[in-house]
Write a protein that holds these residues in place. Structure first.
Motif, PDB file in Angstrom:
ATOM      1  N   LEU A 274      36.682  37.510  33.891  1.00  0.00           N
ATOM      2  CA  LEU A 274      38.064  37.675  34.364  1.00  0.00           C
ATOM      3  C   LEU A 274      38.328  39.107  34.813  1.00  0.00           C
ATOM      4  O   LEU A 274      38.902  39.339  35.887  1.00  0.00           O
ATOM      5  CB  LEU A 274      39.043  37.284  33.253  1.00  0.00           C
ATOM      6  N   PHE A 275      37.897  40.076  34.008  1.00  0.00           N
ATOM      7  CA  PHE A 275      38.089  41.476  34.389  1.00  0.00           C
ATOM      8  C   PHE A 275      37.293  41.828  35.646  1.00  0.00           C
ATOM      9  O   PHE A 275      37.746  42.623  36.478  1.00  0.00           O
ATOM     10  CB  PHE A 275      37.692  42.400  33.235  1.00  0.00           C
TER      11      PHE A 275
ATOM     12  N   SER B 147      39.212  40.332  38.606  1.00  0.00           N
ATOM     13  CA  SER B 147      40.434  41.116  38.861  1.00  0.00           C
ATOM     14  C   SER B 147      40.108  42.477  39.451  1.00  0.00           C
ATOM     15  O   SER B 147      40.854  43.007  40.279  1.00  0.00           O
ATOM     16  CB  SER B 147      41.206  41.284  37.559  1.00  0.00           C
TER      17      SER B 147
ATOM     18  N   PRO C 104      44.579  40.825  35.661  1.00  0.00           N
ATOM     19  CA  PRO C 104      43.954  39.689  34.961  1.00  0.00           C
ATOM     20  C   PRO C 104      44.965  38.642  34.516  1.00  0.00           C
ATOM     21  O   PRO C 104      44.630  37.456  34.418  1.00  0.00           O
ATOM     22  CB  PRO C 104      43.278  40.351  33.752  1.00  0.00           C
TER      23      PRO C 104
END
Length: 428
Positions: free
Chosen positions: A162-163, A166, A173
């Motif tokens: 996710l990071f 993003s 995020p």
């Protein structure tokens, strides 16, 4: 900012010694700055790999703590070395490259991704170390944590992804997480076994249902062996024939499983086996048989006690012992049953504090089952089978001394055939 400007000016002054007309907006400058940053980053990594890491390894070998040895074994310090060049790239890029440049954003993101995944590998090494140290402790016999470690690794992997996304798309995020609700059903389908395994792992740990080293039996999957690993999604069982069975973790809580841990932790392993007695060999004991049985050490007191008891009964009721209709007599099978119980009471490998009996089961077409029910002190499979075999070797050998015959289909037919031949010859 002043330090960055000074370093950038010095670098620019050095470059202009070779390229007098070069400016910071020139692509050649960016190429030279990129090459310089990457070269120094490589030198830092080589220094950390060849100088720092061996020093850490020597320090670890001198300590008596098991934690640092486990960290070394799982490559924590090796993975930590990757953070140094990534950190240098992250710090040097704003110094040598302008923020408005495309190369600036590319290097910053690459450095952050490099640190992110190096940190993830380092966390994996720490979690594996925690698992190894825990498995080496006595607590591991009470509750396994392999499933929880795998869930934690999966959680960190999801957060890292996710990071990363993003960072690449320059979005928060939180926005990505809120967008996941639209595909929640798909994720539930993909991670179905993981979710079920995680819930099963909590049930197994909370209720202490299973642990590594337990002997389990699952007839549905032909599993009969020792649990080697309880993971997040799978359980590995080494069967006694040395094959490995792998089944979903949640099957341990949803299917019928026999866990032999209770037997292993108890005082003995059960012996429950029957000998089928040919009903034609069962008879009343005469004086000659009683005299013979009274010489057997295990039941000499039993024979004397029973003989006195029957003699008193006949005297009290004025019954002639030769009166077969009204008198009471011992039977060879009842005496044999008393002998076997006394024999088991004296056996050194039978636990005398647990249930012990010799009983008759309902007769059937293959004879009268005489069952021995007791517990062997030896719980190891090979030793247990030896004790059980020795007991039944003795049982089978003693049958003839009590004028009893074990049922055997062919032998029984031969017995009937010989009896019919004798009867026919007497008629002739």
């Amino acid at each position: 900012m002043e330090v960055s400007s000074t370093v950038r000016d010095n670098f620019m002054h050095l470059v202009k010694d070779f390229f007098p007309s070069l400016t910071m907006h020139d692509p050649l400058y960016n190429a030279l700055a990129l090459g310089t940053i990457l070269t120094i980053a490589i030198v830092i990594y080589v220094f950390a790999r060849l100088i720092v890491r061996p020093e850490i390894a020597r320090w670890v070998s001198k300590t008596t703590n098991i934690w640092d040895n486990a960290l070394q074994e799982h490559g924590f310090f090796r993975r930590l070395m990757h953070l140094f060049p990534a950190l240098f790239i992250f710090l040097a890029t704003p110094v040598l490259i302008e923020e408005a440049s495309v190369l600036y954003g590319l290097l910053i993101k690459s450095a952050l991704l490099y640190m992110l995944y190096s940190g993830l590998l380092g966390i994996y090494a720490i979690l594996s170390t925690v698992e190894d140290v825990y498995n080496a402790s006595a607590l591991s016999k009470r509750a396994p944590i392999t499933g929880f470690i795998q869930v934690t690794k999966l959680g960190f992997a999801i957060l890292t992804i996710l990071f990363s996304i993003s960072l690449i798309v320059d979005k928060s995020p939180l926005l990505l997480v809120s967008g996941l609700t639209a595909i929640a059903a798909v994720l539930l389908l993909i991670f179905r076994d993981t979710i079920l395994g995680f819930v099963a792992g909590i049930q197994i740990a909370a209720n202490r249902m299973f642990n590594t080293g337990d002997w389990i039996t699952m007839q549905k999957y032909e599993v009969d062996g020792e649990i080697k690993e309880i993971g997040l999604t799978n359980v590995k069982v080494q069967n006694w024939d040395k094959t490995i069975s792998t089944l979903p973790t949640y099957n341990l809580t949803t299917e019928a499983v026999k866990n032999w841990r209770g037997m292993q932790e108890s005082g003995g392993r059960r012996i429950k086996r029957s000998v089928y007695i040919d009903v034609h060999s069962i008879k009343l004991c005469d004086n000659e048989m009683l005299e013979r049985f009274s010489k057997i050490r295990y039941i000499s007191e039993y024979i004397e006690k029973k003989t006195n008891e029957l003699r008193a009964y006949h005297r009290d009721y004025s019954i002639d012992e030769s009166d077969l209709l009204n008198s009471r007599k011992l039977t060879n099978i009842g005496t044999f049953r008393a002998y076997l119980e006394s024999y088991l009471r004296k056996h050194p490998s039978v636990n005398q504090e647990m249930t012990l009996m010799v009983r008759q089961l309902p007769p059937n077409e293959i004879g009268l089952p005489l069952e021995l029910y007791c517990f062997s002190i030896e719980k190891d499979w090979v030793k247990y089978e030896k004790v059980q075999a020795d007991i039944f070797d003795h049982v089978m050998a003693m049958l003839s001394l009590f004028d009893l015959v074990a049922y055997q289909r062919d032998g029984h037919l031969g017995y009937l055939s010989s009896a019919m031949d004798i009867s026919q010859s007497e008629q002739d």
